[in-house]
Enzyme design. Structure first.
Site, mmCIF file in Angstrom:
data_model
loop_
_atom_site.group_PDB
_atom_site.id
_atom_site.type_symbol
_atom_site.label_atom_id
_atom_site.label_comp_id
_atom_site.label_asym_id
_atom_site.label_seq_id
_atom_site.Cartn_x
_atom_site.Cartn_y
_atom_site.Cartn_z
ATOM 1 N N GLU A 169 56.871 106.929 17.608
ATOM 2 C CA GLU A 169 57.469 105.656 18.013
ATOM 3 C C GLU A 169 57.375 104.598 16.907
ATOM 4 O O GLU A 169 57.529 103.412 17.173
ATOM 5 C CB GLU A 169 56.794 105.144 19.288
ATOM 6 C CG GLU A 169 56.980 106.056 20.489
ATOM 7 C CD GLU A 169 56.348 105.490 21.748
ATOM 8 O OE1 GLU A 169 56.863 104.484 22.268
ATOM 9 O OE2 GLU A 169 55.339 106.044 22.205
ATOM 10 N N SER A 200 58.504 106.237 25.162
ATOM 11 C CA SER A 200 59.884 105.954 24.746
ATOM 12 C C SER A 200 60.845 107.110 25.028
ATOM 13 O O SER A 200 61.864 107.263 24.352
ATOM 14 C CB SER A 200 59.945 105.588 23.246
ATOM 15 O OG SER A 200 59.251 104.393 23.005
ATOM 16 N N TYR A 231 67.019 102.039 23.055
ATOM 17 C CA TYR A 231 66.907 101.328 21.787
ATOM 18 C C TYR A 231 68.179 101.254 20.945
ATOM 19 O O TYR A 231 68.264 100.422 20.048
ATOM 20 C CB TYR A 231 65.793 101.964 20.944
ATOM 21 C CG TYR A 231 64.472 101.944 21.651
ATOM 22 C CD1 TYR A 231 63.817 100.751 21.911
ATOM 23 C CD2 TYR A 231 63.876 103.127 22.094
ATOM 24 C CE1 TYR A 231 62.598 100.720 22.573
ATOM 25 C CE2 TYR A 231 62.653 103.112 22.757
ATOM 26 C CZ TYR A 231 62.029 101.910 22.992
ATOM 27 O OH TYR A 231 60.830 101.879 23.656
ATOM 28 N N ARG A 266 53.794 97.616 31.837
ATOM 29 C CA ARG A 266 55.043 97.882 32.563
ATOM 30 C C ARG A 266 54.898 99.176 33.359
ATOM 31 O O ARG A 266 54.333 100.157 32.865
ATOM 32 C CB ARG A 266 56.196 98.008 31.577
ATOM 33 C CG ARG A 266 57.567 97.735 32.161
ATOM 34 C CD ARG A 266 58.668 98.039 31.160
ATOM 35 N NE ARG A 266 58.855 99.470 30.993
ATOM 36 C CZ ARG A 266 58.871 100.105 29.818
ATOM 37 N NH1 ARG A 266 58.697 99.424 28.703
ATOM 38 N NH2 ARG A 266 59.053 101.399 29.759
ATOM 39 N N ASP A 318 57.205 102.056 35.477
ATOM 40 C CA ASP A 318 58.550 102.576 35.728
ATOM 41 C C ASP A 318 58.557 103.327 37.050
ATOM 42 O O ASP A 318 57.607 104.063 37.362
ATOM 43 C CB ASP A 318 58.976 103.505 34.597
ATOM 44 C CG ASP A 318 59.086 102.784 33.260
ATOM 45 O OD1 ASP A 318 59.365 101.564 33.268
ATOM 46 O OD2 ASP A 318 58.887 103.426 32.217
ATOM 47 N N GLU A 369 55.649 106.349 35.507
ATOM 48 C CA GLU A 369 54.612 106.238 34.478
ATOM 49 C C GLU A 369 54.300 104.780 34.198
ATOM 50 O O GLU A 369 54.978 103.871 34.687
ATOM 51 C CB GLU A 369 55.036 106.950 33.196
ATOM 52 C CG GLU A 369 56.354 106.492 32.611
ATOM 53 C CD GLU A 369 56.827 107.416 31.479
ATOM 54 O OE1 GLU A 369 56.722 106.996 30.319
ATOM 55 O OE2 GLU A 369 57.287 108.536 31.776
ATOM 56 N N ASN A 410 53.285 101.943 30.984
ATOM 57 C CA ASN A 410 53.350 101.651 29.556
ATOM 58 C C ASN A 410 52.394 100.505 29.289
ATOM 59 O O ASN A 410 52.609 99.387 29.767
ATOM 60 C CB ASN A 410 54.787 101.275 29.165
ATOM 61 C CG ASN A 410 54.992 101.206 27.669
ATOM 62 O OD1 ASN A 410 54.127 100.759 26.940
ATOM 63 N ND2 ASN A 410 56.150 101.639 27.217
ATOM 64 N N GLY A 415 57.533 97.693 24.726
ATOM 65 C CA GLY A 415 58.362 97.239 23.615
ATOM 66 C C GLY A 415 58.624 95.750 23.653
ATOM 67 O O GLY A 415 58.654 95.124 24.716
#
Length: 340
Positions: free
Chosen positions: A56, A182, A250, A289, A291, A304, A306, A310
Site C-alpha cells: 500500500e 486496500s 483510488y 473505519r 466496512d 473488516e 481499518n 486513507g
C-alpha cells in the site's frame, strides 16, 4: 474526480436527519474556534510517517503528503518520515507521530510497538488493535465471539477442497489475503473452477488466504472518530456486479458515494451502533473505519476494520468529516490533538 461525484450525490440525495444537522452546526462552530485559537507549539516536532515498504506504499504516499501539507499549512512543525529510507531510531528526535503508514509495518502493530518502546505519542490505535485489525480472520473470530454479525468465511490452503468451500459458503465468493488492506489481492469468484486462480492471486500477498461469503446488497463504510460513529457513507462502484476494489478506491472517478446513505434513521443508527461495538471489540482508539454490507433481506454484516484509513482525495474519512462540518485541516489537527 471522485470527490466531485460524491458532492453530486450528496447534493441530490435526501437531506440529513436533524441529529446530523445539529452535529454539523456544532462542528462548524468548533472548526471556527480551532482556526482562531491555534497553539501549534503544543505539538512540538511532529513526524508524519508515510511511505514504507508494504503493498500500500503508493496510497500511503498520497495520504501522507496530504496530511503533511495540511499540518504545515497550519503552522505545525511537521516533517515527512519514511521508514523505507530512514532508520526507525531517528524517530526519537520527534515529540509525536502522525501515522499514515498503510499496510504492513505501519498498521499491524509493528510501528505502534516501536513508538511505545520509545515512549512517543502516536495517532490511532495501539499494538493490540492494530495487530488484530490487520488480521481479517482473527478480527472476524473476535466479532463472532462478541455476538456481532460478520460474513461467514473459511481459511484456504493449497490443499483445500474447493468443492467443500462452495458447499459451505455458496457462490459467489470473495477471496482475500488475510493480512492486506486496500482490497489488494482480492478476487470475486462466481464459479467453482475460478477458485484455484483466485487463491493463487491472493497467496502472492502472504500465506494466509480466506474465502468469504459474497453478500449481495448495499455496501457501507462507517468512520469512527473519538469513539463516535460519523454519518454512514454508501459506496456504489460503477459496475455494481463487482466490488469496491483497489481501482475503484483510488483510481477510478465513476464510483458513487452517498451521504445521506439512503438508510432510514433507525437502520442508520443500528449500523452505527454495530460498527462502534465492532471498533471497541478490537480495542481500536482515536480514529478508524468499519466496512459493512446490508443484504437483500435488510441484515447488516461486518466485513473488516481499518485502523489507519486513507487520507487521499478519494478517501472516506475526510468525506464523512466534511458531512459533519469538519474540513480537512480541522480533521488533521483533531487527529493529531488526540496524541496530547
Amino acid at each position: 474526480m471522485t470527490t466531485n461525484n460524491a458532492q453530486k450525490n450528496v447534493n441530490h440525495d435526501n437531506q440529513s436527519n436533524s441529529n446530523t444537522d445539529t452535529h454539523i452546526t456544532q462542528d462548524a462552530a468548533l472548526n471556527t474556534a480551532n482556526h482562531n485559537n491555534k497553539n501549534t507549539s503544543q505539538f512540538g516536532k511532529v513526524a508524519v510517517v508515510y511511505g514504507g515498504s508494504s503493498n500500500e506504499r503508493s496510497v500511503s504516499l498520497d495520504s501522507g503528503a496530504a496530511v503533511l501539507q495540511s499540518l504545515q499549512n497550519q503552522g505545525i512543525d511537521a516533517t515527512h518520515f519514511d521508514p523505507k529510507d530512514q532508520d526507525i531510531t531517528e524517530l526519537r528526535a520527534y515529540d509525536r507521530v502522525f501515522n499514515v503508514l498503510h499496510g504492513r509495518g505501519g498498521e499491524d502493530g509493528l510501528l505502534q510497538g516501536v513508538l511505545q518502546w520509545f515512549d512517543i505519542p502516536q495517532t490511532g490505535s495501539g499494538i493490540l488493535a492494530s495487530a488484530l485489525g490487520m488480521d481479517k480472520v482473527r478480527t472476524k473470530q473476535l466479532w463472532q465471539g462478541c455476538g456481532l454479525s460478520t460474513a461467514p468465511f473459511s481459511l484456504l490452503t493449497a490443499d483445500t477442497d474447493w468443492q467443500q468451500v462452495v458447499n459451505t459458503l455458496g457462490l459467489p465468493l470473495i477471496i482475500k489475503p488475510v493480512h492486506e488492506g486496500s482490497s489488494i489481492g482480492m478476487t470475486k469468484v462466481n464459479h467453482l473452477d475460478e477458485l484455484p486462480a483466485a487463491y493463487a492471486t491472493a497467496v502472492q500477498c502472504g500465506d494466509a488466504v480466506m474465502a468469504e461469503r459474497w453478500i449481495t446488497g448495499r455496501e457501507f463504510t462507517i468512520v469512527i472518530i473519538d469513539d463516535e460513529a460519523y454519518p454512514v457513507i454508501r459506496l456504489e462502484p460503477a459496475d455494481i456486479t463487482n466490488f469496491y476494489d483497489f481501482d475503484a478506491k483510488y483510481n477510478r472517478n465513476d464510483t458513487s458515494y452517498y451521504i445521506p446513505c439512503g438508510l432510514n434513521e433507525a437502520d442508520e443508527k443500528h449500523l452505527q451502533a454495530l460498527s462502534l461495538a465492532a471498533f471497541r471489540a478490537v480495542d481500536a482508539k482515536g480514529w478508524g473505519r468499519i466496512d459493512a454490507m446490508q443484504d437483500e433481506a435488510g441484515n447488516f454484516w461486518l466485513l473488516e476494520i481499518n485502523t489507519v484509513p486513507g487520507m487521499t482525495s478519494h478517501s472516506l474519512v475526510p468525506m464523512a468529516a466534511k458531512a459533519r462540518g469538519m474540513d480537512f485541516d480541522s480533521l488533521c489537527w483533531h487527529i493529531l490533538a488526540q496524541t496530547l
